[in-house]
Design an enzyme around this catalytic site. Structure first.
Site, PDB file in Angstrom:
ATOM      1  N   THR A 130     -66.833  -2.651 -86.099  1.00 43.23           N
ATOM      2  CA  THR A 130     -65.956  -2.147 -85.036  1.00 43.23           C
ATOM      3  C   THR A 130     -65.585  -3.220 -84.007  1.00 43.23           C
ATOM      4  O   THR A 130     -64.736  -2.993 -83.177  1.00 43.23           O
ATOM      5  CB  THR A 130     -66.639  -0.997 -84.264  1.00 43.23           C
ATOM      6  OG1 THR A 130     -67.788  -1.519 -83.609  1.00 43.23           O
ATOM      7  CG2 THR A 130     -67.048   0.145 -85.160  1.00 43.23           C
ATOM      8  N   SER A 175     -64.481   7.243 -79.205  1.00 42.08           N
ATOM      9  CA  SER A 175     -65.914   7.534 -79.129  1.00 42.08           C
ATOM     10  C   SER A 175     -66.577   6.984 -77.863  1.00 42.08           C
ATOM     11  O   SER A 175     -66.168   7.294 -76.764  1.00 42.08           O
ATOM     12  CB  SER A 175     -66.565   6.983 -80.398  1.00 42.08           C
ATOM     13  OG  SER A 175     -67.924   7.258 -80.434  1.00 42.08           O
TER      14      SER A 175
HETATM   15  C1  16G Z   1     -69.120   3.548 -85.873  1.00 37.75           C
HETATM   16  C2  16G Z   1     -69.803   4.511 -86.807  1.00 37.75           C
HETATM   17  C3  16G Z   1     -71.290   4.539 -86.563  1.00 37.75           C
HETATM   18  C4  16G Z   1     -71.863   3.136 -86.637  1.00 37.75           C
HETATM   19  C5  16G Z   1     -71.098   2.184 -85.758  1.00 37.75           C
HETATM   20  C6  16G Z   1     -71.521   0.783 -86.048  1.00 37.75           C
HETATM   21  C7  16G Z   1     -68.987   6.624 -87.682  1.00 37.75           C
HETATM   22  C8  16G Z   1     -68.464   7.980 -87.362  1.00 37.75           C
HETATM   23  N1  16G Z   1     -69.294   5.865 -86.644  1.00 37.75           N
HETATM   24  O1  16G Z   1     -69.256   3.980 -84.550  1.00 37.75           O
HETATM   25  O2  16G Z   1     -71.867   5.348 -87.534  1.00 37.75           O
HETATM   26  O3  16G Z   1     -73.199   3.133 -86.256  1.00 37.75           O
HETATM   27  O4  16G Z   1     -69.712   2.280 -86.040  1.00 37.75           O
HETATM   28  O5  16G Z   1     -70.765  -0.111 -85.310  1.00 37.75           O
HETATM   29  O6  16G Z   1     -69.105   6.235 -88.829  1.00 37.75           O
HETATM   30  P1  16G Z   1     -70.819  -1.654 -85.610  1.00 37.75           P
HETATM   31  O7  16G Z   1     -70.387  -1.856 -87.036  1.00 37.75           O
HETATM   32  O8  16G Z   1     -69.884  -2.252 -84.616  1.00 37.75           O
HETATM   33  O9  16G Z   1     -72.222  -2.091 -85.393  1.00 37.75           O
HETATM   34 MG    MG Z   2     -68.838   9.055 -81.157  1.00 31.20          MG
END
Ligand code: 16G
Ligand code: MG
Length: 546
Positions: free
Chosen positions: A511, A67
């Protein structure tokens, strides 16, 4: 599991040893890491996708992308038969599979899992897994690893769809399972044929990724709107570096390739795999900050438009269209939604619900309504229509075409129908979302400035804090309060109370290995100060003390 299957798995998995010392997790939206350590994980997710296809006797999708993350990262996520995210009850299996030490343990885990899930692996029925990747250089070899995982399950066939945007793959999986046309060209045709726009101009930042490249093809399929694609990846720029929706939204600056020459023109940014979209207005001075028109504003625009069409349909003026059907419209946001957007939506009389961060949660909630509109502030979102609503709408259109063709209610119903075709029902999609924004602005006769003035964002600030163990923080109420460890929420409350219109929450990232802090208040200075004092607090209580 029979002997052939067992030895097939043992021999193929021996070629994909797991990385030493890395703990892998499916996280919010699939595995993501430095591409150099992902071969084994991707191979194993190939196995999982094949098992999912056998279990559901449906087509499953695998997307290789990281992404908006840097170009050296990569990742993999699974699209379920509906085109949505992998069912959450399979995520723990994804984690254990990815972390299995050796081929024996891997086969043992699969054996237990297929027994529990009552999956028969005799290869008697063929199942298909669609594979796609974004433009990352590591994509090709990772796709090969996924293919080898898939072919380790008898009866499973991998079909390489090539380089696609993430939402296109989700759309294809959904279409294939519905038995309708499902190629990339079919996707482009569905979008372009549902889109009308008179001559106008839009400048799009493609994040040097797959979205810009695809948009070059898509834009040739309709007339009217003139689209100038920048950062398409062909000019030599690096994926997501100083470009893209994530950068623009977080940094609130124009992406590279944009200048004061773009003042007064509508601009938007896609992320690296084209499932996020934000608009922005370029400042007239080079030092100025952009006006960000984020996911919350896109959501608000969609909500205003849908609400308006529904109310035209309900009016009895031209014809009796009020058949007693109550369409339940729901708006889904996360705690990151700007407080001003939530106030605005509520003022419109709309029902607004919150879920934790992550598309899988928002999507699930939105699917509970006749029309569910969901968006994250970062620009990921879509509109979902229930089968029941679609049937009602089609019947209504048939009835109105008979008795009131060309009337306002008839036109409103036709507009809603066009939206159901244009907007991706599988997942948030920057390209289809962008075309819908363009169509609505045109219909309303609004400039981007007018749209941006629907409400004024409260100043906000996001920070991240490195901690020893981010799983120590457990949140509740859609991540708005900290349930554990004790004492933190009280401390946050005490800080927040010092600021007019203050709002603040923390959550463990899904993430990255950090705790995220979000703060909002009546002035920039206050939002900054609230965020940094809460970040300090988190560091004191949970940081490594370094
Ligand atoms: C991922 C998610 C997104 C979310 C982000 C938060 C999907 C397809 N993508 O990119 O929706 O806003 O994680 O990231 O679900 P974080 O937990 O690191 O803040
Ligand atoms: Mg994306």
């Amino acid at each position: 599991m029979n002997e052939d299957q067992r030895s097939l798995l043992l021999s193929s998995s021996a070629r994909f040893p797991p990385p030493q010392g890395a703990k892998l997790s499916y996280g919010t939206a699939g595995f993501r890491a430095d591409a150099s350590i992902l071969q084994s994980t991707v191979y194993r997710v190939g196995i999982l996708a094949a098992l999912r296809a056998v279990k559901t006797q449906s087509v499953i999708g695998l997307m290789i992308t990281a992404s908006h993350n840097k170009v050296s990262d990569n990742g993999i996520k699974v699209a379920d038969p509906s085109g949505g995210m992998l069912s959450q009850d399979w995520e723990p299996f994804a984690d254990t599979l990815a972390n299995a030490r050796d081929p024996q343990q891997l086969v043992q885990l699969i054996t237990e899992f297929v027994e529990n899930e009552k999956i028969t692996l005799d290869g008697s029925k063929k199942v298909e897994i669609l594979l796609a990747r974004d433009t990352r250089p590591s994509g090709e070899s990772l796709l090969e690893a996924a293919r080898q995982g898939i072919s380790s399950i008898s009866g499973a066939v991998a079909l390489d769809m090539g380089i696609l945007t993430t939402p296109t793959l989700h759309w294809m999986v959904r279409a294939r399972n519905k038995g309708v046309k499902a190629s990339e060209i079919d996707y482009f045709e569905q979008l372009s044929s549902s889109f009308r726009n008179e001559a106008d101009k839009l400048v799009v930042d493609g994040a040097n990724g797959v979205g810009g490249e695809k948009l070059e093809t898509l834009k040739k399929m309709f007339n009217g709107l003139v689209i100038d694609v920048r950062n398409s990846g062909k000019e030599g720029g690096v994926l997501n570096e100083g470009v893209g929706a994530d950068y623009v939204q977080k940094e609130k600056v124009a992406p590279s390739g944009f200048s004061s020459q773009d003042v007064g023109i509508r601009c938007c940014s896609l992320d690296g795999d084209a499932d996020r979209l934000v608009y922005f207005i370029v400042p007239s001075t080079s030092s100025g900050r952009i006006e960000l028109v984020d996911g919350d504003k896109i959501l608000s625009l969609f909500a205003v438009f849908i609400k308006e069409q529904l109310s035209i349909l309900k009016k009895k003026r031209d014809v009796n269209v009020n058949d007693g059907y109550q369409c339940c419209l729901g708006i889904v946001q996360t705690a990151y939604a700007n407080g001003a957007s939530t106030d605005y939506l509520k003022q419109l009389g709309l029902e607004v619900i919150f879920t934790p961060t992550g598309v899988k949660y928002l999507h699930e909630k939105a699917a509970q309504y006749d029309i569910g509109i969901y968006f994250e502030a970062n620009g990921h979102g879509t509109i979902l229509f229930s089968e029941q609503f679609l049937q009602w709408l089609e019947a209504k259109i048939a009835e109105l075409s008979d008795v009131a063709k060309g009337s306002e209610p008839h036109k409103a119903a036709m507009r809603l129908l066009a939206v159901t075709k244009l907007i991706n029902q599988a997942v948030g999609d920057a390209l289809s979302g962008m075309l819908l924004v363009e169509a609505i602005l045109q219909h309303m006769g609004w400039s981007i400035e007018k749209w941006n003035k629907l409400y004024q964002d409260l100043p906000s600030r996001q920070l991240k804090v490195k901690v020893v163990d981010r799983t120590a923080v457990v949140t509740a109420n859609a991540e708005t309060v900290v349930a554990k460890p004790p004492g933190i929420q009280e401390a946050i409350n005490a800080e927040t109370a010092k600021y007019p219109r203050g709002r603040c929450f923390i959550r463990p990232s899904g993430t990255e290995d950090v705790i995220r802090v979000y703060a909002e208040a009546s002035t920039e200075h206050a939002a900054d100060s609230l965020a940094s004092s809460v970040a300090k607090l988190v560091d004191q209580k949970l940081g490594s003390g370094t």
